[in-house]
Each structure stands twice: as C-alpha cells, then as structure tokens.
Design a protein around this motif. Structure first.
Motif, PDB file in Angstrom:
ATOM      1  N   LEU A 310       0.821  -1.217   0.000  1.00 37.28           N
ATOM      2  CA  LEU A 310       0.000   0.000   0.000  1.00 37.28           C
ATOM      3  C   LEU A 310       0.857   1.271   0.000  1.00 37.28           C
ATOM      4  N   PRO A 311       1.924   1.354   0.802  1.00 37.36           N
ATOM      5  CA  PRO A 311       2.747   2.580   0.740  1.00 37.36           C
ATOM      6  C   PRO A 311       3.309   2.850  -0.653  1.00 37.36           C
ATOM      7  N   GLU A 312       3.752   1.804  -1.354  1.00 40.81           N
ATOM      8  CA  GLU A 312       4.305   2.014  -2.696  1.00 40.81           C
ATOM      9  C   GLU A 312       3.219   2.440  -3.673  1.00 40.81           C
ATOM     10  N   LEU A 313       2.015   1.898  -3.526  1.00 37.96           N
ATOM     11  CA  LEU A 313       0.911   2.307  -4.401  1.00 37.96           C
ATOM     12  C   LEU A 313       0.551   3.765  -4.158  1.00 37.96           C
ATOM     13  N   ILE A 314       0.519   4.166  -2.893  1.00 37.63           N
ATOM     14  CA  ILE A 314       0.238   5.576  -2.575  1.00 37.63           C
ATOM     15  C   ILE A 314       1.284   6.477  -3.226  1.00 37.63           C
ATOM     16  N   GLY A 315       2.541   6.104  -3.080  1.00 36.81           N
ATOM     17  CA  GLY A 315       3.610   6.914  -3.664  1.00 36.81           C
ATOM     18  C   GLY A 315       3.527   6.980  -5.174  1.00 36.81           C
ATOM     19  N   LEU A 316       3.226   5.864  -5.811  1.00 32.85           N
ATOM     20  CA  LEU A 316       3.157   5.823  -7.275  1.00 32.85           C
ATOM     21  C   LEU A 316       2.029   6.685  -7.810  1.00 32.85           C
ATOM     22  N   THR A 317       0.845   6.548  -7.231  1.00 29.91           N
ATOM     23  CA  THR A 317      -0.302   7.283  -7.754  1.00 29.91           C
ATOM     24  C   THR A 317      -0.229   8.777  -7.459  1.00 29.91           C
ATOM     25  N   ALA A 318       0.636   9.160  -6.520  1.00 30.69           N
ATOM     26  CA  ALA A 318       0.791  10.587  -6.223  1.00 30.69           C
ATOM     27  C   ALA A 318       1.629  11.301  -7.273  1.00 30.69           C
ATOM     28  N   THR A 319       2.425  10.565  -8.022  1.00 30.57           N
ATOM     29  CA  THR A 319       3.366  11.208  -8.948  1.00 30.57           C
ATOM     30  C   THR A 319       3.196  10.786 -10.401  1.00 30.57           C
ATOM     31  N   HIS A 320       2.477   9.682 -10.658  1.00 29.58           N
ATOM     32  CA  HIS A 320       2.374   9.147 -12.011  1.00 29.58           C
ATOM     33  C   HIS A 320       0.913   8.904 -12.392  1.00 29.58           C
ATOM     34  N   GLU A 321       0.675   8.881 -13.689  1.00 31.65           N
ATOM     35  CA  GLU A 321      -0.658   8.540 -14.180  1.00 31.65           C
ATOM     36  C   GLU A 321      -0.781   7.021 -14.218  1.00 31.65           C
ATOM     37  N   VAL A 322      -1.707   6.498 -13.424  1.00 30.69           N
ATOM     38  CA  VAL A 322      -1.948   5.061 -13.349  1.00 30.69           C
ATOM     39  C   VAL A 322      -3.415   4.821 -13.700  1.00 30.69           C
ATOM     40  N   VAL A 323      -3.666   3.852 -14.584  1.00 32.04           N
ATOM     41  CA  VAL A 323      -5.021   3.639 -15.086  1.00 32.04           C
ATOM     42  C   VAL A 323      -5.394   2.162 -15.064  1.00 32.04           C
ATOM     43  N   LEU A 324      -6.697   1.907 -15.192  1.00 26.21           N
ATOM     44  CA  LEU A 324      -7.255   0.568 -15.344  1.00 26.21           C
ATOM     45  C   LEU A 324      -8.228   0.584 -16.508  1.00 26.21           C
ATOM     46  N   ASP A 325      -8.382  -0.573 -17.176  1.00 28.46           N
ATOM     47  CA  ASP A 325      -9.440  -0.610 -18.183  1.00 28.46           C
ATOM     48  C   ASP A 325     -10.770  -0.922 -17.495  1.00 28.46           C
ATOM     49  N   ALA A 326     -11.868  -0.861 -18.244  1.00 27.78           N
ATOM     50  CA  ALA A 326     -13.205  -0.975 -17.648  1.00 27.78           C
ATOM     51  C   ALA A 326     -13.406  -2.310 -16.939  1.00 27.78           C
ATOM     52  N   ALA A 327     -12.911  -3.393 -17.547  1.00 29.25           N
ATOM     53  CA  ALA A 327     -13.093  -4.717 -16.940  1.00 29.25           C
ATOM     54  C   ALA A 327     -12.362  -4.827 -15.612  1.00 29.25           C
ATOM     55  N   ASP A 328     -11.199  -4.244 -15.528  1.00 22.72           N
ATOM     56  CA  ASP A 328     -10.447  -4.292 -14.267  1.00 22.72           C
ATOM     57  C   ASP A 328     -11.056  -3.385 -13.213  1.00 22.72           C
TER      58      ASP A 328
END
Length: 552
Positions: A310-328
């Motif tokens: 969770l800490p790494e996900l928080i850090g990543l989404t704070a600085t980079h564009e992260v996306v999912l497709d509709a099914a995910d």
C-alpha cells in the motif's frame, strides 16, 4: 502535532525502541512485525517528542504539519492501524521490550566471525556482533562496492531509502570490523579457509537470481527480467552493458510486486527528474531517447491479490498517471465489496479511483492489468508482444510490446559446501544454524526466503547472532587454527586487488565528487574504474598496520 511514518519506512524497528511511550507498532516482539508493509505511529498516544525522527535511518518520519501533499495519505494510514478512540491517552512510561544483544561470556580470546555478503542482513549482523568488545568481524563481498540491494536494487528516485547506507558506513568504523571487498568466497577463499581463520562463518548472500517464467519465447531479444533491468539502471557492473531497447511505445511487466512498480515508474518518469539522482549515466542516456508511452503491469490474479504494498501504491499514484481498463475497474469494485483486511481494502480504494485506460493521455502512463496468465511471447527474432489467457478460461488476449520483463520474485542460489533446499531456494537452517554444518550460519533471504523489507533483516540477523553467540559461549565452536593476521596475508596473496575499508571510502568519495552539486553521486559501473579509485586510498602508517594486525 503527531508524527507520521511515510512511504520510505524500512521497518528496521529503530524508531520502536526510541519511542518513550511505545506508540510505534508492530514492534519486533509482535507477531505481525516480520510481514508488516511498514510501521505505524499511534496519533493518539504520540507525545511529539521527535525521538523516532532521530532514530529512523531513512528519514521516513515527520510531524504531520510538515508532510508534502503526496505524503498526506499516510496520516490516515498510520491512524487506521489503531482502534478509534476519543482524546489523548494518559502519559505512560511503558517502553517497547528491547531484545538485549547476546552477551559473550567466554574470556579466552576474541570471537572471530566471517560474514559472506555485505547487504543489509550482513551489516545488521555485523552491528549486532560488534556491540560488545573483543569481537572481530570480517565481511567478504565479491564486488568492490558493498551494501547489496541497497546500492543495486533500490530505485534511484528513492534516495531516502538509500540513507540507510549512512548507518552501514558507521558500522564499518567500529573497532574490530574489516572489509574484504572484491573477494569471492568459493573462488579466492573457500568455506574451509574461512573456518580456519574464524570461529564461525555467517552467510548473508541474499537471493541473487530471478524466478524464471517458463513460457515459449523467453530469452529472445526484447525479453528479460526486472531484476536485470533494475541492476542496469542502478549501475551494477554485471548488467552495465545490458542491451535495452526502448524504441517501442509499450513495455509489459509480468508480476505486480514493488519491483514491478519500480520498473514502471522509472520507465515513465521524466528523465530530467532522474538526472538529479544516482541513476547510472548509461541508463539516463537510453531513457532520454525512450519512445515508451505505456507500461502495462500484468498479474495472474485479482486486484485484491496485488503483491505491491500500500505505501508504494500511494507513492506511485501521487506522482504518475496510473489507469485501469473498464473490466479491471469492475474487478476492483467486486473485490472492494468483499474486502475486510484494512491494507487490502486500502489498496482497492486507491485502485477504484484510478483513471480509465480508454481516455487519451498526454504523458507516459502505467496500466495495471489483472487476471491475465502468461502463455507465450510473440515474435520471431525479437519480442513483438505477449499472449495471455484470461485466468481460469481459454480466452486469449494479446498485448503488442517491444520489451517484456518478468518480475515474479527472487530466488537464492546454492552455496558451495553447504546444503541447499531447491524448493524454497534457501539454505536449510534452525533459527540461523545451518543444518549439518557446525560453525556455519545464515541470515537474510538465503535464510528465510525473499520476504520482508530492508529493515526486516535487522531482527532476522539478530536472531542468528543470538544463536551463534550461544554456541560460542557453550564451547561448541572450535577456535581458529590460524593466528591473527594470517588471514589478511592469505587473502592478499590470492587476490591482490582486494578492497578494504579505506579503499571503499576512496570509491565512495570519488563517486560523490563525480556527482558534483547536482547529484548524490555518479556511480562507477566498471570494476576496473572502481579499483583505480580504491587505489588512491592512503595507506595507514606501518606501525598502525602492524598494530592492527596484532589486535585483529
């Protein structure tokens, strides 16, 4: 103004023992410590003394009023670890239970220990041993530079995590510590040689290889492992010449642990932002010419099973564009409805807020993809993409890509003269004592498998050292048959190019100088260049060297 632990937490527990009110958990004596993604400060019990700030080796703790905007989610994350309460708790003098360093009770000469490897487990073991007088520790490392994955595995944009090397440098200054860098055990010296000159040998060699993905096409040009790629951008001499082609718009990373996030983050970060780090020069040059627009991180299982923390996900989404497709996105909603574990729920809540992969983007982005099982790589002479089946079905999906990297975990390798468990990739042991090999011990990933974080190795190494010292006190470790001082002559005869503590400091100083005012350091990536820098170290006066030989 409670203090807050943030993303760069290394979990070594130093803050736990510094806290006067026992408000940092889990502590090393608690069951969840070994598997915790990070440590947490209780905002209700915290008395804002700041003792934890000074104790933290990686600068991960700050008052809540001094957090950067991207760190604000950690306020809630720390608080969520504790039950809801109203008001401040009454002051307490209760301290976290401190596990005392093992006490050496024999008085018939110094305890002499060889440690093979120089990463976190090795350095924490050396620190634990050197807490008492009359201990000699010699650390052997096959590279001219120490500190293992802290130097070659931590991503260059995580400079705070690398601060733990300052602690390791202090350990090298302890009386009784010796470095034998650029010396390979099993080549320049044998296990038997080390036992001749020491009471015990402790292996802390980590898990140095990747778990391999066994699918058709792996090995062709354009395929590789995340571990190799991380070593390449970190300047490891074994991977400095790795051919990396970033002329295609998409990269696929198979596996979704923290290393996969590191790879994706570096590939989608503005090279100008990386220019102020210790990233290898050759990697920065390639990244400046990159055509990559999307990195797809692929996982076999569902979002609730994500391996990243969770800490790494928080850090990543704070600085980079992260996306999912509709099914995910739909999978995330389904998992969120069923989630009960707070950390899993926290990950899913962040994933639920990610953007839609169908939307256009004006910058490189990261896409998380779930329930895709690798089938084969596409292409003839080089990678053109990867085929997957939707997990649990026969449906086939393909992803065009010019580079495919696997990130499915690390694995230990056999050590000459020691037993090895092929299933776990570890050396069989009982609390660090190697099975069937008296006087031989293990710590770190080669002991327990590739689990935990940098600081987890501290408690792991301490456990091994306690067993080693207990054996020494019990008289079951035969004394060295060689006289003190003979080890240095033996090693220098077999490896004249060994690098000692002074040599490492010369390399370190040269790299820092090369970095100038803009970078923390500019690494040497060629062994000969490292050795040239080491050779500039001034030799100690003859009388000091003779005295050192007598004392060691």
């Amino acid at each position: 103004m409670p203090h807050v632990i943030t993303q760069s937490c290394c979990s070594d527990g130093s803050c736990v023992y510094a806290c006067p009110v026992n408000c940092i958990h889990p502590s090393p004596d608690e069951p969840g410590f070994a598997t915790a993604e990070m440590l947490f400060i209780d905002p209700v019990a915290c008395v804002d003394c700041g003792a934890c700030v000074s104790a933290c080796p990686v600068g991960a703790i700050s008052p809540d009023t001094r957090l950067e905007p991207k760190q604000l989610p950690f306020v809630e994350l720390n608080a969520a670890f504790y039950p809801k309460r109203e008001g401040k708790l009454p002051p307490t003098s209760k301290l976290a239970p401190v596990l005392e360093a093992p006490r050496i009770e024999r008085g018939d000469g110094p305890l002499r220990v060889a440690i093979v490897g120089s990463g976190p487990a090795a350095m924490y073991a050396a620190d634990e041993l050197l807490t008492q007088r009359g201990v000699e520790v010699n650390v052997f490392e096959k590279l001219p530079t120490p500190y293992g994955l802290v130097r070659a595995g931590v991503a260059p944009d995580h400079q705070t995590t690398k601060r733990v090397t300052s602690l390791f440098d202090k350990i090298t200054s302890e009386r009784g510590f010796g470095f034998y860098l650029n010396v390979e055990v099993g080549n320049h010296v044998s296990h038997a040689d080390l036992l001749t000159h020491h009471h015990a040998v402790l292996y802390a060699v980590g898990a140095s290889t990747d778990r391999r993905l066994d699918v058709e096409g792996m090995g062709m040009a354009g395929s590789g492992t995340a571990t190799e790629f991380v070593a390449w951008f970190n300047g490891h001499p074994d991977q400095a010449s790795l051919p990396v082609d970033l002329s295609h718009e998409r990269v696929v990373v198979v596996g979704n642990g923290n290393v996969a996030l590191d790879v994706a983050r570096i590939l989608t970060t503005d090279p100008d932002a990386l220019a102020g780090t210790d990233i290898a020069d050759h990697a920065l040059t390639v990244l400046r010419g990159s055509a990559v627009r999307e990195v797809v991180i692929v996982a076999r299982r569902r979002p609730a099973d994500s391996a990243f923390t969770l800490p790494e996900l928080i850090g990543l989404t704070a600085t980079h564009e992260v996306v999912l497709d509709a099914a995910d996105h739909e999978l995330v909603r389904e998992d969120l409805a069923e989630a009960s574990d707070p950390l899993v729920k926290g990950k899913l809540e962040i994933l639920a807020k990610l953007g839609d992969a169908a939307a256009p983007s004006d910058r490189p982005r990261i896409r998380l993809a779930y329930r895709l099982t690798p089938q084969r790589l596409l292409g003839r002479e080089r990678v053109e993409g990867m085929a997957f089946t939707v997990t649990g079905t026969d449906e086939v999906r393909t992803l065009p890509a010019g580079l495919v990297l696997t990130s499915i975990g690390y694995r230990g390798t056999p050590i000459r003269d020691l037993p090895f468990d092929e299933t776990t990739g570890t050396v069989p042991n009982d609390d660090g004592r190697v099975t069937g090999a008296p006087g031989t011990y293990v710590a770190g990933w080669i002991k327990r498998g590739p689990t935990g974080f940098i600081g987890t190795n501290k408690s792991c190494a301490a456990q091994t050292v306690r067993e080693l010292v207990a054996d020494f006190n019990a008289g079951v470790l035969p004394g060295p048959t060689a006289r003190s001082g003979e080890l240095d002559r033996l090693v220098r005869r077999r490896q004249p190019a060994l690098v000692d503590v002074a040599g490492w400091r010369a390399i370190d100083s040269a790299e820092v100088a090369r970095g100038g005012t803009e970078r923390p350091r500019a690494k040497f990536t060629v062994v000969d260049e490292m050795l040239e820098a080491a050779a500039t170290a001034p030799r100690a006066p003859l009388h000091q060297r003779l005295l050192s030989g007598l004392l060691r």
